[in-house]
Design an enzyme around this catalytic site. Structure first.
Site, PDB file in Angstrom:
ATOM      1  N   CYS A   2      -9.263  56.702  78.368  1.00  0.00           N
ATOM      2  CA  CYS A   2      -8.079  57.528  78.171  1.00  0.00           C
ATOM      3  C   CYS A   2      -7.350  57.722  79.492  1.00  0.00           C
ATOM      4  O   CYS A   2      -7.907  57.542  80.571  1.00  0.00           O
ATOM      5  CB  CYS A   2      -8.477  58.887  77.602  1.00  0.00           C
ATOM      6  SG  CYS A   2      -9.469  58.787  76.104  1.00  0.00           S
ATOM      7  N   ARG A  27      -3.820  52.866  79.141  1.00  0.00           N
ATOM      8  CA  ARG A  27      -5.234  53.224  79.061  1.00  0.00           C
ATOM      9  C   ARG A  27      -5.625  53.697  77.663  1.00  0.00           C
ATOM     10  O   ARG A  27      -6.817  53.858  77.382  1.00  0.00           O
ATOM     11  CB  ARG A  27      -5.562  54.313  80.083  1.00  0.00           C
ATOM     12  CG  ARG A  27      -5.281  53.915  81.507  1.00  0.00           C
ATOM     13  CD  ARG A  27      -5.654  55.023  82.467  1.00  0.00           C
ATOM     14  NE  ARG A  27      -7.091  55.156  82.566  1.00  0.00           N
ATOM     15  CZ  ARG A  27      -7.835  54.585  83.506  1.00  0.00           C
ATOM     16  NH1 ARG A  27      -7.266  53.838  84.427  1.00  0.00           N
ATOM     17  NH2 ARG A  27      -9.135  54.760  83.536  1.00  0.00           N
ATOM     18  N   TRP A  76      -7.584  56.904  73.878  1.00  0.00           N
ATOM     19  CA  TRP A  76      -8.202  55.770  73.196  1.00  0.00           C
ATOM     20  C   TRP A  76      -9.403  56.358  72.467  1.00  0.00           C
ATOM     21  O   TRP A  76     -10.358  56.820  73.090  1.00  0.00           O
ATOM     22  CB  TRP A  76      -8.629  54.702  74.198  1.00  0.00           C
ATOM     23  CG  TRP A  76      -9.126  53.441  73.566  1.00  0.00           C
ATOM     24  CD1 TRP A  76      -8.372  52.399  73.110  1.00  0.00           C
ATOM     25  CD2 TRP A  76     -10.488  53.082  73.304  1.00  0.00           C
ATOM     26  NE1 TRP A  76      -9.178  51.412  72.587  1.00  0.00           N
ATOM     27  CE2 TRP A  76     -10.495  51.804  72.693  1.00  0.00           C
ATOM     28  CE3 TRP A  76     -11.714  53.717  73.527  1.00  0.00           C
ATOM     29  CZ2 TRP A  76     -11.660  51.157  72.301  1.00  0.00           C
ATOM     30  CZ3 TRP A  76     -12.881  53.072  73.138  1.00  0.00           C
ATOM     31  CH2 TRP A  76     -12.840  51.806  72.535  1.00  0.00           C
ATOM     32  N   ASN A 102     -11.948  62.243  79.481  1.00  0.00           N
ATOM     33  CA  ASN A 102     -12.065  60.793  79.368  1.00  0.00           C
ATOM     34  C   ASN A 102     -13.538  60.456  79.429  1.00  0.00           C
ATOM     35  O   ASN A 102     -14.234  60.858  80.359  1.00  0.00           O
ATOM     36  CB  ASN A 102     -11.308  60.097  80.508  1.00  0.00           C
ATOM     37  CG  ASN A 102     -11.463  58.585  80.458  1.00  0.00           C
ATOM     38  OD1 ASN A 102     -11.699  58.007  79.414  1.00  0.00           O
ATOM     39  ND2 ASN A 102     -11.334  57.951  81.614  1.00  0.00           N
ATOM     40  N   GLY A 103     -14.048  59.720  78.437  1.00  0.00           N
ATOM     41  CA  GLY A 103     -15.457  59.347  78.439  1.00  0.00           C
ATOM     42  C   GLY A 103     -16.145  59.710  77.139  1.00  0.00           C
ATOM     43  O   GLY A 103     -15.502  59.960  76.116  1.00  0.00           O
ATOM     44  N   GLU A 483      -9.959  31.537  77.798  1.00  0.00           N
ATOM     45  CA  GLU A 483      -8.947  32.541  78.135  1.00  0.00           C
ATOM     46  C   GLU A 483      -7.707  32.382  77.259  1.00  0.00           C
ATOM     47  O   GLU A 483      -7.126  33.381  76.796  1.00  0.00           O
ATOM     48  CB  GLU A 483      -8.572  32.441  79.616  1.00  0.00           C
ATOM     49  CG  GLU A 483      -7.393  33.300  80.048  1.00  0.00           C
ATOM     50  CD  GLU A 483      -7.613  34.795  79.898  1.00  0.00           C
ATOM     51  OE1 GLU A 483      -6.640  35.559  80.052  1.00  0.00           O
ATOM     52  OE2 GLU A 483      -8.762  35.215  79.615  1.00  0.00           O
ATOM     53  N   LYS A 487      -6.281  35.431  74.716  1.00  0.00           N
ATOM     54  CA  LYS A 487      -4.930  35.992  74.728  1.00  0.00           C
ATOM     55  C   LYS A 487      -4.364  36.082  73.311  1.00  0.00           C
ATOM     56  O   LYS A 487      -3.714  37.066  72.949  1.00  0.00           O
ATOM     57  CB  LYS A 487      -4.007  35.145  75.612  1.00  0.00           C
ATOM     58  CG  LYS A 487      -4.239  35.344  77.086  1.00  0.00           C
ATOM     59  CD  LYS A 487      -3.831  36.748  77.523  1.00  0.00           C
ATOM     60  CE  LYS A 487      -4.545  37.177  78.778  1.00  0.00           C
ATOM     61  NZ  LYS A 487      -5.943  37.589  78.587  1.00  0.00           N
ATOM     62  N   GLU A 490      -6.089  38.905  71.423  1.00  0.00           N
ATOM     63  CA  GLU A 490      -5.699  40.225  71.911  1.00  0.00           C
ATOM     64  C   GLU A 490      -4.344  40.673  71.382  1.00  0.00           C
ATOM     65  O   GLU A 490      -4.199  41.822  70.953  1.00  0.00           O
ATOM     66  CB  GLU A 490      -5.644  40.219  73.447  1.00  0.00           C
ATOM     67  CG  GLU A 490      -6.994  40.212  74.130  1.00  0.00           C
ATOM     68  CD  GLU A 490      -6.862  40.197  75.636  1.00  0.00           C
ATOM     69  OE1 GLU A 490      -7.498  41.024  76.307  1.00  0.00           O
ATOM     70  OE2 GLU A 490      -6.106  39.338  76.162  1.00  0.00           O
ATOM     71  N   HIS A 506     -20.361  18.405  67.823  1.00  0.00           N
ATOM     72  CA  HIS A 506     -21.631  19.052  67.494  1.00  0.00           C
ATOM     73  C   HIS A 506     -21.446  20.211  66.512  1.00  0.00           C
ATOM     74  O   HIS A 506     -22.317  21.064  66.406  1.00  0.00           O
ATOM     75  CB  HIS A 506     -22.314  19.551  68.774  1.00  0.00           C
ATOM     76  CG  HIS A 506     -22.696  18.438  69.702  1.00  0.00           C
ATOM     77  ND1 HIS A 506     -23.760  17.595  69.464  1.00  0.00           N
ATOM     78  CD2 HIS A 506     -22.116  18.008  70.856  1.00  0.00           C
ATOM     79  CE1 HIS A 506     -23.850  16.717  70.447  1.00  0.00           C
ATOM     80  NE2 HIS A 506     -22.852  16.928  71.297  1.00  0.00           N
ATOM     81  N   LYS A 609      -6.438  49.168  78.520  1.00  0.00           N
ATOM     82  CA  LYS A 609      -6.453  48.325  79.712  1.00  0.00           C
ATOM     83  C   LYS A 609      -7.756  48.437  80.493  1.00  0.00           C
ATOM     84  O   LYS A 609      -8.335  47.450  80.911  1.00  0.00           O
ATOM     85  CB  LYS A 609      -5.280  48.712  80.614  1.00  0.00           C
ATOM     86  CG  LYS A 609      -5.150  47.864  81.874  1.00  0.00           C
ATOM     87  CD  LYS A 609      -4.738  46.460  81.533  1.00  0.00           C
ATOM     88  CE  LYS A 609      -4.483  45.628  82.768  1.00  0.00           C
ATOM     89  NZ  LYS A 609      -4.197  44.228  82.438  1.00  0.00           N
TER      90      LYS A 609
END
Length: 614
Positions: A2, A27, A76, A102-103, A483, A487, A490, A506, A609
């Site tokens: 957060c 955040r 968040w 936050n946490g 990567e 993207k 996300e 395979h 983030k």
């Protein structure tokens, strides 16, 4: 994860809080709220689920009071869903205290059992702490003492900010394994999850160590440990301008940050090349003798940073001739890893606050290992907890999906590889200088690739209804493919996977059907003709099964043309630097596909983030 901001001073408190939250919204953006206390002890609280815009609408219809003391929060969600009731701040039972957090409070259930007689207004662990603090304040009569008593009872990870209506002009805060930084102004003081919360008001900041309690007033700050002993602090100047955290006319932060990658790479190199060789001043504290003894390197990271680590592994092993492993931070300390005194641990984290990585670094240090941090955030926790830190100087990255930080992390690891190669005598002077000279051309070459935006935008538009994209690469192209897939996951919310091209036969080739889009990262035929021919063979295999091939190739490579539906060209470079160029079109593609689908590029659902919880 957060965002938190606190302010005491004579300014526009609501304005300070809202501008701070706007810069911290990356955040978390499930909900937002502010609380203000004036000098007569009157308080108000405004909060709303949804993004910060919803809180702004609420304040238009129901303005906050003017006051000298305020705290703000953008969330968040962890405990409880993203509802108005679960939004922060939270009042204590009697309204004497207001608190943000936050946490995660891990002993929340036991503490909640003590409050069986209380009808809580939310599902959060945070409200439990607020109620406990209000009750303790009623007993001891002093906010700081009450706060200290409650904090000592908490288990988990937390940054807490609290204010009491009986003590306007003061905010108390605590930090335990969660980020907190102080801002020092003239006749005003600030608190925040990071410096973005107050950088437009002051460039003077103080990093807060773990297990500290901070009290701010308009006249200054006091920092102690949890037992009340005064703690030493060090002030520093924020290196970037507030304008760096604005969009600057771009439609999204992600677009702006992709365009900033040439400068980010150049800034990461700057000051670390002297007379044509790499010499990283920050590593002097470790000493050349130790670096010569290193017999194994473990890179710790999560997500995009882990892919940067995988690319860095190829370079370090090639140049410094040291075996390298890349470990997911959240797995490392739970599997009883094997190492000796000559194992070097390198952590990679954009924010320097990634909780999984911080805990892994702490575990490594407990085993007596030396640690180096690759980080983008000045005075963050992980670099402070490490023996040495290599800052990337990419500047603030606001979009949740990392772009310029990723390139800067790769470059930092490559610089580290070249530094080790020099110290260990693993490269000839001529080879070292040639490699460094090529690295110094990369910023201009990245700028060339940034310009492929228009071509990639057209590609994304015809693929607007695509629900699955595959990415193939070999050697350094494999983590680059991972990567590219990340993207899309996300920000475009579609199925995407990256594969080592040799793995295709395979099992994954079963995914290929008519029209399946596949990005193929084609290595240079100049530097590795065998690998190039293998990838061309892979292209032929999947094209024969109906795949649509989007090939990313170096300028001048014509061998792939008969087999590719679309070709994106990047400048010529050495194989170990190819990811720095090949990833840029995939960043643009993810951005444009997300845009054409009408999604929020900068703030994708369910993500934040900086991941500051385990």
């Amino acid at each position: 994860m957060c965002g938190i901001v606190g302010y005491v001073g004579s300014g526009d408190t609501a304005g300070v809080l809202l501008s701070g939250l706007a810069r911290l919204e990356y955040r978390g953006y499930d909900s937002a709220g502010i609380a203000i206390i004036n000098d007569t002890g009157e308080s108000c609280l405004r909060k709303s689920s949804g993004k910060l815009a919803q809180l702004r609408k609420l304040l238009e219809s129901s303005p906050a009071i003017a006051g000298s003391t305020g705290i703000g929060h953008t969330r968040w969600a962890t405990h409880g869903g993203p509802t108005d009731e679960n939004a922060h701040p939270h009042y204590s039972e009697d309204g004497s205290v207001v608190l943000i957090h936050n946490g995660i409070i891990e002993n929340f259930a036991q503490l909640r059992d003590e409050l069986a007689d209380v009808k809580l207004q939310s599902e959060t662990d945070t409200e439990v702490v607020a109620v406990l603090l209000g009750r303790e304040l009623a007993i001891v009569g002093d906010l700081e003492t009450a706060f200290r008593n409650v904090v000592k009872r908490l288990k988990g990870t937390f940054t807490l900010l609290a204010a009491a209506v009986s003590e306007p002009g003061k905010i108390v805060s605590a930090r335990h394994h969660s980020p907190l930084v102080i801002g020092l102004g003239e006749g005003e003081s600030f608190l925040g999850s990071d410096v973005a919360a107050f950088v437009e008001h002051t460039r003077r900041a103080v990093a807060v160590a773990d297990d500290r309690i901070v009290v701010i007033t308009a006249d200054g700050v006091t920092v102690t440990d949890f037992d009340g002993n005064l703690a030493e602090v060090s002030e520093y100047e924020i290196a970037w301008d507030p304008a760096a955290a604005d969009k600057g006319g771009w439609p999204s932060f992600m677009a702006k940050e992709i365009s900033e990658q040439p400068a980010a790479v150049a800034d990461t190199i700057r000051g670390r090349v002297n007379d044509g060789v790499v010499d990283i001043p920050e590593l002097a504290a470790l000493g050349d003798e130790y670096l010569q003894r290193v017999n194994r390197i473990v890179i710790l990271a999560c997500g995009t940073a882990a892919y940067a680590g995988m690319i860095g592994r190829y370079a370090i092993e090639e140049w410094a001739r040291v075996p390298v492993e890349v470990e997911l931070s959240h797995e490392f300390r739970y599997r009883n890893p094997i190492f000796d005194a000559n194992t070097l641990v390198i952590s990679v984290s954009q924010s320097g606050e990634t909780m999984d990585t911080l805990m892994a670094v702490n575990f490594a240090r407990e085993q007596g290992l030396k640690t180096i941090s690759v980080c983008n955030t000045q005075s963050a926790t992980i670099p402070r907890e490490s023996d040495a830190a290599i800052y990337t100087y990419a500047g603030p990255e606001v979009a949740v999906a990392s772009t310029k930080a990723f390139l800067s992390q790769i470059v930092a690891l490559q610089l580290l590889g070249l530094h080790l190669a020099r110290v260990r005598g693993a490269l000839t002077t001529e080879a070292h200088r040639e490699t460094v000279a090529e690295l110094q051309t990369i910023p201009d070459k990245v700028a060339e690739v940034v310009a492929v935006h228009k071509q990639v935008k057209e590609l994304a538009h015809w693929m607007a209804n695509t629900n699955s994209v595959l990415f193939l690469g070999r050697h350094v192209g494999f983590p680059t493919a991972l990567e590219g897939a990340l993207k899309l996951k996300e920000i475009a919310y579609i199925h995407a996977e990256g594969f080592a091209a040799g793995e295709l036969k395979h099992g994954p080739i079963a995914l290929i059907d008519h029209g399946q889009p596949v990005f193929v990262l084609v290595p240079s035929p100049r530097t590795n003709s065998v690998m190039h021919s293998k990838v061309v063979s892979n292209i032929q295999e999947i094209r024969a099964r109906g795949a649509r091939i989007i090939a990313i190739v170096e300028t001048g490579d014509t061998a792939v043309l008969p087999f590719a539906d679309d070709v994106i060209r990047v400048p010529l470079t050495d194989v170990l630097f190819e990811p720095l160029l090949q990833v840029v079109p995939m960043q643009w593609f993810a951005l444009e596909l997300s845009t054409v689908k009408g999604l929020d590029v900068d703030q994708p659902r369910n993500l934040a983030k900086s991941v500051t919880v385990e």
